[in-house]
Design a protein around this motif. Structure first.
Motif, PDB file in Angstrom:
ATOM      1  N   GLY A 217     -14.775 -12.879   5.487  1.00 39.18           N
ATOM      2  CA  GLY A 217     -13.356 -12.981   5.815  1.00 39.18           C
ATOM      3  C   GLY A 217     -12.472 -12.164   4.895  1.00 39.18           C
ATOM      4  N   GLU A 218     -12.981 -11.852   3.715  1.00 40.93           N
ATOM      5  CA  GLU A 218     -12.222 -11.078   2.737  1.00 40.93           C
ATOM      6  C   GLU A 218     -12.070  -9.615   3.157  1.00 40.93           C
ATOM      7  OE1 GLU A 218     -12.703 -10.157  -2.039  1.00 40.93           O
ATOM      8  OE2 GLU A 218     -13.651 -11.948  -1.192  1.00 40.93           O
ATOM      9  N   ILE A 219     -12.889  -9.164   4.082  1.00 40.43           N
ATOM     10  CA  ILE A 219     -12.833  -7.766   4.532  1.00 40.43           C
ATOM     11  C   ILE A 219     -11.537  -7.489   5.281  1.00 40.43           C
ATOM     12  CG2 ILE A 219     -13.908  -6.024   6.008  1.00 40.43           C
ATOM     13  CD1 ILE A 219     -16.580  -7.527   5.545  1.00 40.43           C
ATOM     14  N   GLY A 220     -11.119  -8.427   6.121  1.00 40.35           N
ATOM     15  CA  GLY A 220     -10.001  -8.166   7.015  1.00 40.35           C
ATOM     16  C   GLY A 220     -10.478  -7.398   8.237  1.00 40.35           C
ATOM     17  N   ILE A 237     -21.045   6.773  13.112  1.00 43.07           N
ATOM     18  CA  ILE A 237     -19.934   5.886  13.401  1.00 43.07           C
ATOM     19  C   ILE A 237     -18.975   5.897  12.215  1.00 43.07           C
ATOM     20  CG2 ILE A 237     -21.147   3.813  12.547  1.00 43.07           C
ATOM     21  CD1 ILE A 237     -19.790   2.276  14.824  1.00 43.07           C
ATOM     22  N   HIS A 238     -17.691   6.072  12.499  1.00 47.64           N
ATOM     23  CA  HIS A 238     -16.655   6.141  11.471  1.00 47.64           C
ATOM     24  C   HIS A 238     -15.827   4.859  11.512  1.00 47.64           C
ATOM     25  CE1 HIS A 238     -17.196  10.520  10.688  1.00 47.64           C
ATOM     26  NE2 HIS A 238     -17.575  10.532  11.950  1.00 47.64           N
ATOM     27  N   ILE A 239     -15.642   4.251  10.355  1.00 50.95           N
ATOM     28  CA  ILE A 239     -14.958   2.964  10.270  1.00 50.95           C
ATOM     29  C   ILE A 239     -13.813   3.035   9.275  1.00 50.95           C
ATOM     30  CG2 ILE A 239     -15.236   0.533   9.603  1.00 50.95           C
ATOM     31  CD1 ILE A 239     -18.109   0.722  10.521  1.00 50.95           C
ATOM     32  N   VAL A 240     -12.681   2.399   9.616  1.00 49.15           N
ATOM     33  CA  VAL A 240     -11.558   2.269   8.693  1.00 49.15           C
ATOM     34  C   VAL A 240     -11.136   0.806   8.650  1.00 49.15           C
ATOM     35  CG1 VAL A 240     -10.704   4.617   9.045  1.00 49.15           C
ATOM     36  CG2 VAL A 240      -9.879   2.765  10.517  1.00 49.15           C
ATOM     37  N   LEU A 241     -10.429   0.455   7.599  1.00 50.76           N
ATOM     38  CA  LEU A 241      -9.814  -0.874   7.531  1.00 50.76           C
ATOM     39  C   LEU A 241      -8.580  -0.840   8.429  1.00 50.76           C
ATOM     40  CD1 LEU A 241     -10.086  -1.374   3.674  1.00 50.76           C
ATOM     41  CD2 LEU A 241     -11.599  -2.283   5.432  1.00 50.76           C
ATOM     42  N   ALA A 242      -8.408  -1.862   9.248  1.00 45.54           N
ATOM     43  CA  ALA A 242      -7.347  -1.842  10.261  1.00 45.54           C
ATOM     44  C   ALA A 242      -5.964  -1.701   9.640  1.00 45.54           C
ATOM     45  CB  ALA A 242      -7.429  -3.109  11.117  1.00 45.54           C
TER      46      ALA A 242
END
Length: 246
Positions: A217-220, A237-242
């Motif tokens: 849950g700490e990830i957001g 796959i490319h990932i960002v924090l929302a």
């Protein structure tokens, strides 16, 4: 460096330790070795920590942290920075905001393995702004499906822990290794397993030497920016924090 003087790597026991007093063992333009450190050295796709070494009358910005010949964190000074002499007592402080983003991103890449159980990572790169995972899968799901699945796992607020197994136990359970490009470090007789979820029913369990958050849950929220082909079966796959998206 004397094996008896190997740095105590505090980040292994507490990824949330942001600072520590330490004594300088060796000091040169190549880097500073300490008797103890909270700085994570670049490895396994996770960047080395940046930060500052502070002592009475001086401070050295740490531009990067890499592994010394014995695996100890080597604190690389910024160009032209003053160096603390051997024997100096310093306060070693990491850039916590950057490190914590790496922890959130690194844990997210583990969750990708849980979201797509059949994948094996062929490469990865963790960043504070964006991270990527390369994997071997001929028919990947859509980026929208992966985004939804990742956020479901994150929202589950699963606890994250670790335990150590012997190299022989790892050899007997090769399915624990989910990476094809980076193999768990060997030679010490033990391998660290990072577990997401409860011990009796983990969401994900695999060897890893990096730093992670305590609960998912700490990830957001996260977002998959794009998924691209990097070969016949290899996908990236490319990932960002929302929070970083407009």
């Amino acid at each position: 460096m004397d094996e008896m003087m190997q740095t105590q790597a505090l980040y292994r026991d507490d990824a949330y330790a942001a600072a520590t007093p330490a004594t300088v063992i060796e000091s040169s333009e190549a880097g500073v070795l300490l008797d103890r450190s909270v700085f994570y050295p670049r490895a396994g796709g996770q960047p080395g920590d940046t930060g500052t070494l502070v002592w009475e009358g001086g401070a050295m910005p740490v531009a990067d942290t890499v592994k010394a010949s014995d695996g100890s964190p080597l604190h690389v000074p910024a160009p032209g920075a003053p160096l603390p002499p051997p024997g100096t007592t310093v306060e070693a402080r990491i850039d916590w905001t950057r490190r914590h983003r790496h922890m959130r991103m690194h844990t997210t890449l583990h969750l990708l393995c849980a979201a797509m159980p059949g994948i094996y990572a062929t490469g990865n790169q963790i960043g504070a702004e964006k991270s990527r995972l390369d994997f071997d899968l001929p028919e990947p799901p859509t980026k929208e499906w992966v985004t939804e699945k990742l956020n479901e796992l994150i929202a589950g607020d699963h606890p994250i822990g670790e335990r150590w197994i012997t190299e022989a136990e790892l050899d007997a359970n090769p399915g624990l290794v989910r990476t094809l490009s980076v193999q768990p470090p060997r030679g010490a007789g033990q391998v660290r397993l990072v577990r997401i979820g409860p011990e009796d029913a983990p969401v994900d369990l695999q060897p890893c030497g990096g730093t992670h958050v305590r609960r998912t849950g700490e990830i957001g929220r996260v977002e998959v920016l794009k998924m691209e082909s990097k070969g016949k079966q290899n996908r990236r796959i490319h990932i960002v924090l929302a929070e970083d998206t407009p």
